[in-house]
Structure formats: structure tokens, C-alpha cells
Design a protein around this motif. Structure first.
Motif, PDB file in Angstrom:
ATOM      1  N   LEU A 106      -5.947   5.370  -2.987  1.00 45.20           N
ATOM      2  CA  LEU A 106      -5.341   6.362  -2.505  1.00 45.20           C
ATOM      3  C   LEU A 106      -5.773   7.953  -3.024  1.00 45.20           C
ATOM      4  O   LEU A 106      -5.668   8.809  -2.196  1.00 45.20           O
ATOM      5  N   ARG A 107      -6.234   7.843  -4.145  1.00 47.39           N
ATOM      6  CA  ARG A 107      -6.591   9.260  -4.808  1.00 47.39           C
ATOM      7  C   ARG A 107      -7.553  10.209  -3.978  1.00 47.39           C
ATOM      8  O   ARG A 107      -7.202  11.366  -4.344  1.00 47.39           O
ATOM      9  N   PHE A 108      -8.220   9.784  -3.318  1.00 43.94           N
ATOM     10  CA  PHE A 108      -9.027  10.595  -2.443  1.00 43.94           C
ATOM     11  C   PHE A 108      -8.368  11.340  -1.435  1.00 43.94           C
ATOM     12  O   PHE A 108      -9.185  12.483  -0.932  1.00 43.94           O
ATOM     13  N   LEU A 109      -7.222  10.947  -0.945  1.00 41.35           N
ATOM     14  CA  LEU A 109      -6.490  11.759   0.016  1.00 41.35           C
ATOM     15  C   LEU A 109      -6.234  13.061  -0.418  1.00 41.35           C
ATOM     16  O   LEU A 109      -5.541  13.471  -1.217  1.00 41.35           O
TER      17      LEU A 109
ATOM     18  N   GLU B  19       6.620  12.915  -8.120  1.00 41.59           N
ATOM     19  CA  GLU B  19       6.341  11.355  -8.532  1.00 41.59           C
ATOM     20  C   GLU B  19       5.726  10.693  -7.422  1.00 41.59           C
ATOM     21  O   GLU B  19       4.434  10.089  -7.771  1.00 41.59           O
ATOM     22  N   CYS B  20       5.434  11.265  -6.003  1.00 42.71           N
ATOM     23  CA  CYS B  20       4.702  10.739  -4.959  1.00 42.71           C
ATOM     24  C   CYS B  20       3.414  11.183  -5.215  1.00 42.71           C
ATOM     25  O   CYS B  20       2.056  10.364  -5.285  1.00 42.71           O
ATOM     26  N   LEU B  21       3.082  12.586  -5.769  1.00 39.22           N
ATOM     27  CA  LEU B  21       1.664  13.020  -5.953  1.00 39.22           C
ATOM     28  C   LEU B  21       1.185  12.374  -7.255  1.00 39.22           C
ATOM     29  O   LEU B  21       0.020  11.960  -7.190  1.00 39.22           O
ATOM     30  N   ALA B  22       1.915  12.049  -8.336  1.00 38.11           N
ATOM     31  CA  ALA B  22       1.457  11.397  -9.501  1.00 38.11           C
ATOM     32  C   ALA B  22       0.912  10.014  -9.158  1.00 38.11           C
ATOM     33  O   ALA B  22      -0.100   9.364  -9.580  1.00 38.11           O
ATOM     34  N   GLU B  23       1.679   9.136  -8.099  1.00 35.63           N
ATOM     35  CA  GLU B  23       1.481   7.949  -7.746  1.00 35.63           C
ATOM     36  C   GLU B  23       0.072   7.913  -7.014  1.00 35.63           C
ATOM     37  O   GLU B  23      -0.657   6.833  -6.980  1.00 35.63           O
ATOM     38  N   ILE B  24       0.161   8.880  -6.078  1.00 39.75           N
ATOM     39  CA  ILE B  24      -1.126   8.836  -5.049  1.00 39.75           C
ATOM     40  C   ILE B  24      -2.517   9.191  -6.150  1.00 39.75           C
ATOM     41  O   ILE B  24      -3.530   8.419  -5.983  1.00 39.75           O
ATOM     42  N   ARG B  25      -2.301   9.877  -7.127  1.00 34.76           N
ATOM     43  CA  ARG B  25      -3.493  10.450  -7.945  1.00 34.76           C
ATOM     44  C   ARG B  25      -4.074   9.355  -8.509  1.00 34.76           C
ATOM     45  O   ARG B  25      -5.320   9.297  -9.077  1.00 34.76           O
TER      46      ARG B  25
END
Length: 145
Positions: free
Chosen positions: A87-90, A76-82
Motif C-alpha cells: 500500500l505504501r505507493f498510494l 494511525e492509518c497513514l502510519a499503517e499505509i506507509r
């Protein structure tokens, strides 16, 4: 190249301690910060309380993400970050106990930059951290570095 902060999201205090010790043993110079679940990870990244002080909680140059955490799991975190433009650049490195093919494939499909299965042996973890450090913290140009 300046050492960039690394943020590890892992709910297991022993895994946190072993990772911290492995980074010290591997002589990794990047500062390591920890959160215990996905909700805390997203609060940290979005600068929500109690993570508003950037000096105390610097923006990470990369994230080590456990998949199996309470409240909000790593998937879920990965989906939110992307999906978050800020944040998606991290770079997100999944670091978890599972090495099942479907977990590996799913993590990459969701946008993970790398997938590492945590070894149970401390010496293997140190060896893994040395390889991780040589690549992610020495070769690769990271945000904020």
C-alpha cells in the motif's frame, strides 16, 4: 489518462456529501468512494470483508484522509499505509479541518503526499477541488491511471 478512483476516509456524512457535490460541481471525472473511519479504510485497502469485490470497491489511485476519525484516526492509518509494502505507493492527501502547523508538519513527516485544510465555505471547497483535480487528476500520473 484514465480516471482513477479516489477513496475518501471521513467520518462526517456532511463532509462526505459536500465533497461529493464539490467534485460534481468541479466536473471531476474520477469516481469517488467513501469509508467512515480508519478501520474501514484499512479493510478497504486490504480487500477484507465487506470490500472483497474489486468491481464494487476498486483500488484507489489516491486517498483523501481526514485526521480525526473514530476507531482508528488518520495518523494511525497513514502510519499503517506507509509501512505496508502493498500500500505504501498510494498517494495520501490529508484533507482535514485543522491547519495547525504541527499537524501539517507531522503529516508530511509521516509520509503524506499533500495536506489540504478543508474550507468551511462550499464555493471555496469547489475552487479547492478544481485545483486539486487539475493537479492530482490531470497532471500527476497516479497508480492505476
Amino acid at each position: 489518462m484514465n480516471p482513477v478512483p479516489i477513496l475518501m476516509a471521513d467520518d462526517d456524512p456532511l463532509d462526505q456529501l459536500l465533497t461529493k457535490e464539490a467534485f460534481e460541481e468541479a466536473e471531476a471525472v474520477n469516481p469517488l468512494y467513501f469509508v467512515e473511519n480508519g478501520v474501514e479504510l484499512m479493510r478497504y485497502l486490504r480487500r477484507e470483508p465487506p470490500y472483497t469485490d474489486e468491481a464494487e470497491y476498486p483500488m484507489p489511485g489516491l486517498i483523501l484522509l481526514d485526521l480525526n476519525m473514530p476507531k482508528m484516526d488518520g495518523r494511525e492509518c497513514l502510519a499503517e499505509i506507509r509501512k505496508d509494502p502493498k500500500l505504501r505507493f498510494l498517494p495520501v492527501i490529508v484533507m482535514t479541518t485543522s491547519n495547525r502547523e504541527e499537524e501539517v508538519l507531522n503529516s508530511y513527516q509521516m509520509g503524506a503526499n499533500s495536506y489540504i485544510a478543508k474550507p468551511v465555505d462550499f464555493e471555496k471547497l469547489v475552487t479547492q477541488v478544481k485545483a486539486f483535480n487539475a493537479y492530482w487528476c490531470s497532471v500527476v500520473e497516479l497508480p492505476g491511471g
